[in-house]
Design an enzyme around this catalytic site. Structure first.
Site, PDB file in Angstrom:
ATOM      1  N   CYS A 266       9.520   1.875   3.330  1.00 26.43           N
ATOM      2  CA  CYS A 266      10.543   0.449   3.842  1.00 26.43           C
ATOM      3  C   CYS A 266      11.600   1.263   3.959  1.00 26.43           C
ATOM      4  CB  CYS A 266      10.357  -0.287   2.757  1.00 26.43           C
ATOM      5  SG  CYS A 266      11.148   0.477   1.196  1.00 26.43           S
TER       6      CYS A 266
ATOM      7  N   PHE B  85       0.696  -1.419   0.015  1.00 25.60           N
ATOM      8  CA  PHE B  85      -0.148  -0.092  -0.002  1.00 25.60           C
ATOM      9  C   PHE B  85       0.858   1.269  -0.071  1.00 25.60           C
ATOM     10  CE2 PHE B  85       0.893  -0.045   4.581  1.00 25.60           C
ATOM     11  CZ  PHE B  85       1.052   1.380   4.954  1.00 25.60           C
TER      12      PHE B  85
ATOM     13  N   GLU C 216       8.556  -4.192  13.014  1.00 28.16           N
ATOM     14  CA  GLU C 216       8.568  -3.103  12.027  1.00 28.16           C
ATOM     15  C   GLU C 216       7.429  -2.494  12.391  1.00 28.16           C
ATOM     16  OE1 GLU C 216       7.671  -4.041   8.224  1.00 28.16           O
ATOM     17  OE2 GLU C 216       8.936  -2.302   7.457  1.00 28.16           O
TER      18      GLU C 216
HETATM   19  P1  NAD Z   1       1.201  -6.636   3.051  1.00 27.51           P
HETATM   20  O1  NAD Z   1       2.695  -7.474   2.979  1.00 27.51           O
HETATM   21  O2  NAD Z   1       0.358  -6.727   3.966  1.00 27.51           O
HETATM   22  O3  NAD Z   1       0.949  -6.567   1.549  1.00 27.51           O
HETATM   23  C1  NAD Z   1       1.608  -6.552   0.208  1.00 27.51           C
HETATM   24  C2  NAD Z   1       0.729  -7.367  -0.807  1.00 27.51           C
HETATM   25  O4  NAD Z   1       0.523  -8.637  -0.415  1.00 27.51           O
HETATM   26  C3  NAD Z   1      -0.418  -6.798  -1.122  1.00 27.51           C
HETATM   27  O5  NAD Z   1      -0.755  -6.538  -2.105  1.00 27.51           O
HETATM   28  C4  NAD Z   1      -1.637  -7.487  -0.176  1.00 27.51           C
HETATM   29  O6  NAD Z   1      -2.765  -7.543  -0.891  1.00 27.51           O
HETATM   30  C5  NAD Z   1      -0.935  -9.105  -0.342  1.00 27.51           C
HETATM   31  N1  NAD Z   1      -1.073  -9.881   0.849  1.00 27.51           N
HETATM   32  C6  NAD Z   1      -1.606  -9.549   2.043  1.00 27.51           C
HETATM   33  N2  NAD Z   1      -1.789 -10.413   2.880  1.00 27.51           N
HETATM   34  C7  NAD Z   1      -1.620 -11.488   1.912  1.00 27.51           C
HETATM   35  C8  NAD Z   1      -1.604 -13.095   2.256  1.00 27.51           C
HETATM   36  N3  NAD Z   1      -1.854 -13.656   3.399  1.00 27.51           N
HETATM   37  N4  NAD Z   1      -1.233 -13.868   1.122  1.00 27.51           N
HETATM   38  C9  NAD Z   1      -0.965 -13.325   0.236  1.00 27.51           C
HETATM   39  N5  NAD Z   1      -0.803 -12.077  -0.327  1.00 27.51           N
HETATM   40  C10 NAD Z   1      -1.182 -11.266   0.830  1.00 27.51           C
HETATM   41  O7  NAD Z   1       2.345  -5.297   3.042  1.00 27.51           O
HETATM   42  P2  NAD Z   1       1.609  -3.831   3.099  1.00 27.51           P
HETATM   43  O8  NAD Z   1       1.009  -3.591   4.587  1.00 27.51           O
HETATM   44  O9  NAD Z   1       0.718  -3.467   1.875  1.00 27.51           O
HETATM   45  O10 NAD Z   1       3.054  -2.787   2.972  1.00 27.51           O
HETATM   46  C11 NAD Z   1       3.718  -2.586   3.896  1.00 27.51           C
HETATM   47  C12 NAD Z   1       5.012  -3.587   3.889  1.00 27.51           C
HETATM   48  O11 NAD Z   1       5.780  -3.513   2.796  1.00 27.51           O
HETATM   49  C13 NAD Z   1       6.133  -3.261   5.026  1.00 27.51           C
HETATM   50  O12 NAD Z   1       6.388  -4.216   5.809  1.00 27.51           O
HETATM   51  C14 NAD Z   1       7.098  -2.630   4.228  1.00 27.51           C
HETATM   52  O13 NAD Z   1       8.415  -2.525   4.892  1.00 27.51           O
HETATM   53  C15 NAD Z   1       7.034  -3.244   2.956  1.00 27.51           C
HETATM   54  N6  NAD Z   1       7.764  -2.681   2.007  1.00 27.51           N
HETATM   55  C16 NAD Z   1       8.816  -3.141   1.469  1.00 27.51           C
HETATM   56  C17 NAD Z   1       9.462  -2.401   0.533  1.00 27.51           C
HETATM   57  C18 NAD Z   1      11.113  -3.002   0.177  1.00 27.51           C
HETATM   58  O14 NAD Z   1      11.593  -2.253  -0.907  1.00 27.51           O
HETATM   59  N7  NAD Z   1      11.687  -4.046   0.896  1.00 27.51           N
HETATM   60  C19 NAD Z   1       9.088  -1.364  -0.085  1.00 27.51           C
HETATM   61  C20 NAD Z   1       7.701  -0.916   0.397  1.00 27.51           C
HETATM   62  C21 NAD Z   1       7.136  -1.610   1.314  1.00 27.51           C
END
Ligand code: NAD
Length: 496
Positions: free
Chosen positions: A281, A149, A381
């Site tokens: 992130c 998101f 985190e």
């Molecule tokens: P999230 O892991 O909840 O969701 C990421 C994606 O996975 C979304 O499209 C979501 O719909 C999907 N998803 C959620 N639950 C799932 C499940 N049980 N099974 C399969 N798919 C699922 O992450 P978020 O809250 O949207 O984003 C924040 C996180 O992303 C933080 O941990 C942040 O550090 C990380 N992030 C990392 C980077 C990087 O480059 N390393 C960049 C941006 C964000």
């Protein structure tokens, strides 16, 4: 009330969704729309459209692909303010920050415009007598991107410009929390002349992700999100034989040495800790203050935090917006009392900051001081506007803390000592390092990715590693026969 649906085969999907999710305006806390959640059948339709589009797209000349990328670049640039407002309306971030993410995404499009150069192979004449050899890189087919998101434009744009430029067809599964930007980008692709089915969007949750991971025609998956889901996506996708890069969460430390300019370090800690309400992130979430700078540094941080304006992203003057959902805001806020109970001190209490009235998902900037590595606020985190300060006696003790942390996304050192900075960049077990730069996000022509629990897979995103991820290598050995090549020889070919 908005209705947000999938984009399949060059048009909005017209089916009726079995399930939907709410989309919020985080500044008001009100539901602003509903997004369709894809079933396995809907994912099948997107994969079929992408599969059908692949043969013609992979055969499109490099010049044609580059021309469409240039046109897309112009359109995104022209619509950058509209895109920033759209991002802000669902994510909550302030418009300057949203504009920054569009700009960083555009850099990857600009990088991908150079695809004719990026896909050049090697050629060796006479590897054996009158035998030549050359290498080429070819697209994989249908590939998918699953994104978080917190960057609804930039993170998808880390992936699809490179994937599409390489000749693949793409399915984006954006976050269900802020899904509209992906659709607007799909419309801009179409306006740029991208053939139908080359770029598709499916919305949803685990059901759509699982369908993409299991689908035999999806050849590669790029994922960005939290570490537990990144690990799951990597393990599941590779078990299905796919190429997977899965970028996970982070806990980014900023090491401040006693010789650092503490005003600049405090500016950097506040900017990197509270920009985008800490929902980055690459946010700095832990300041590691090497003795004796702790008290002075915390005082300077407090002074700056007190002056931050928290308000709706759409209002000029707002420096920090709300959190993305009420649930997330409550989870972040729960760390304040727990931190105190576990021995930290509350240097700045975000609950007391001047916040807009109403039901928005607000929490002010918080500074937890005297944090220890066993506390929940250090272990988790938090992904919100909470900056932890750990006091440490020496450079070595600070380095040990960073080394023991499971994450390895980004880090920074603040110092005026070139030797210390060089030692840090050499020793630290983290993928992206800043020297007096608090958010060292690599440019598009380098590759982005962390180490340890911040990335599963071998390749980082965009840059040369992105091109590598979205292509397969092939080496051709060629000989145009003439009479001198006659004769049977059962020996293994050598370079004679
Ligand atoms: P999230 O892991 O909840 O969701 C990421 C994606 O996975 C979304 O499209 C979501 O719909 C999907 N998803 C959620 N639950 C799932 C499940 N049980 N099974 C399969 N798919 C699922 O992450 P978020 O809250 O949207 O984003 C924040 C996180 O992303 C933080 O941990 C942040 O550090 C990380 N992030 C990392 C980077 C990087 O480059 N390393 C960049 C941006 C964000």
């Amino acid at each position: 009330m908005k209705h947000i649906t999938h984009w399949i085969g060059g048009k909005p999907w017209t089916g009726a969704a079995e399930r939907q999710g709410d989309v919020y305006d985080p500044a008001t806390g009100q539901v602003s729309g509903h997004v369709d959640f894809a079933s396995a059948d809907d994912v099948e339709a997107a994969v079929a459209a992408a599969r059908q589009a692949f043969p013609a797209w992979r055969d499109a000349s490099l010049a044609k692909r580059a021309n469409i990328l240039f046109a897309f670049r112009e359109l995104v640039h022209r619509h950058r303010e509209e895109l920033a407002a759209l991002i802000g309306s669902e994510h909550g971030k302030v418009e300057s920050d949203a504009a920054g993410e569009v700009a960083r995404g555009l850099e990857v499009v600009e990088f991908a415009c150079g695809i004719p150069h990026l896909l050049k192979g090697g050629y060796s004449e006479n590897v054996s007598t009158r035998v030549d050899s050359y290498s080429i890189r070819q697209p994989l087919g249908v590939v998918a991107g699953i994104t978080p998101f917190n960057f609804p434009a930039m993170v998808p744009m880390w992936m699809f410009p490179v994937a599409i430029a390489c000749g693949n067809t793409f399915i984006l599964k954006p976050s269900e929390k802020d899904p509209s930007t992906a659709l607007r980008l799909a419309e801009l692709w179409q306006e740029a002349g991208l053939p139908e089915g080359v770029f598709n969007v499916v919305h949803g949750d685990k059901v759509s992700v699982d369908a993409l991971l299991a689908h035999p025609d999806v050849r590669a998956v790029s994922f960005v999100g939290s570490t537990p889901i990144a690990r799951y996506v990597y393990e599941t996708g590779t078990a299905y034989g796919k190429r997977v890069q899965a970028l996970g969460g982070a806990k980014n430390h900023m090491l401040v040495l006693p010789d650092a300019d503490l005003d600049l370090a405090a500016d950097a800690a506040v900017s990197a800790g509270f920009g985008s309400a800490g929902e980055r992130c690459m946010a700095i979430s832990v300041v590691v203050a090497v003795d004796p700078v702790g008290d002075e540094l915390v005082a300077k941080i407090k002074e700056r935090v007190a002056g931050l304006t928290v308000g709706p992203g759409s209002e000029a003057g707002s420096e920090m917006g709300p959190l993305v959902t009420g649930q997330h805001r409550d989870k972040v806020a729960s760390h304040l009392d727990r931190g105190i109970a576990q021995g930290a001190t509350l240097a700045v209490d975000g609950r007391e900051h001047a916040l807009p009235a109403g039901e928005g998902f607000w929490l002010g900037p918080t500074v937890l001081d005297h944090v220890g590595p066993q506390m929940d606020c250090y272990q988790d985190e938090i992904f919100g506007p909470v900056l932890s300060v750990v006091r440490t006696p020496s450079y070595d003790a600070g380095m040990e803390l960073i080394a023991d942390n499971p994450y390895g996304n980004g880090t920074a050192i603040f110092t005026n000592d070139g030797g210390a900075a060089r030692r840090f960049q050499n020793e630290v077990e983290v993928g992206m390092v800043g020297v007096n730069v608090p958010i060292p996000v690599p440019m598009a022509y380098y590759s982005f990715g962390g180490w340890k629990a911040s990335l599963f897979g071998d390749t980082h995103v965009h840059g040369a590693e992105g091109v590598h991820f979205y292509t397969r290598g092939k080496v051709v050995t060629s000989r145009w026969l003439d009479p001198t090549h006659g004769g049977v020889n059962l020996g293994f070919p050598t370079n004679g």
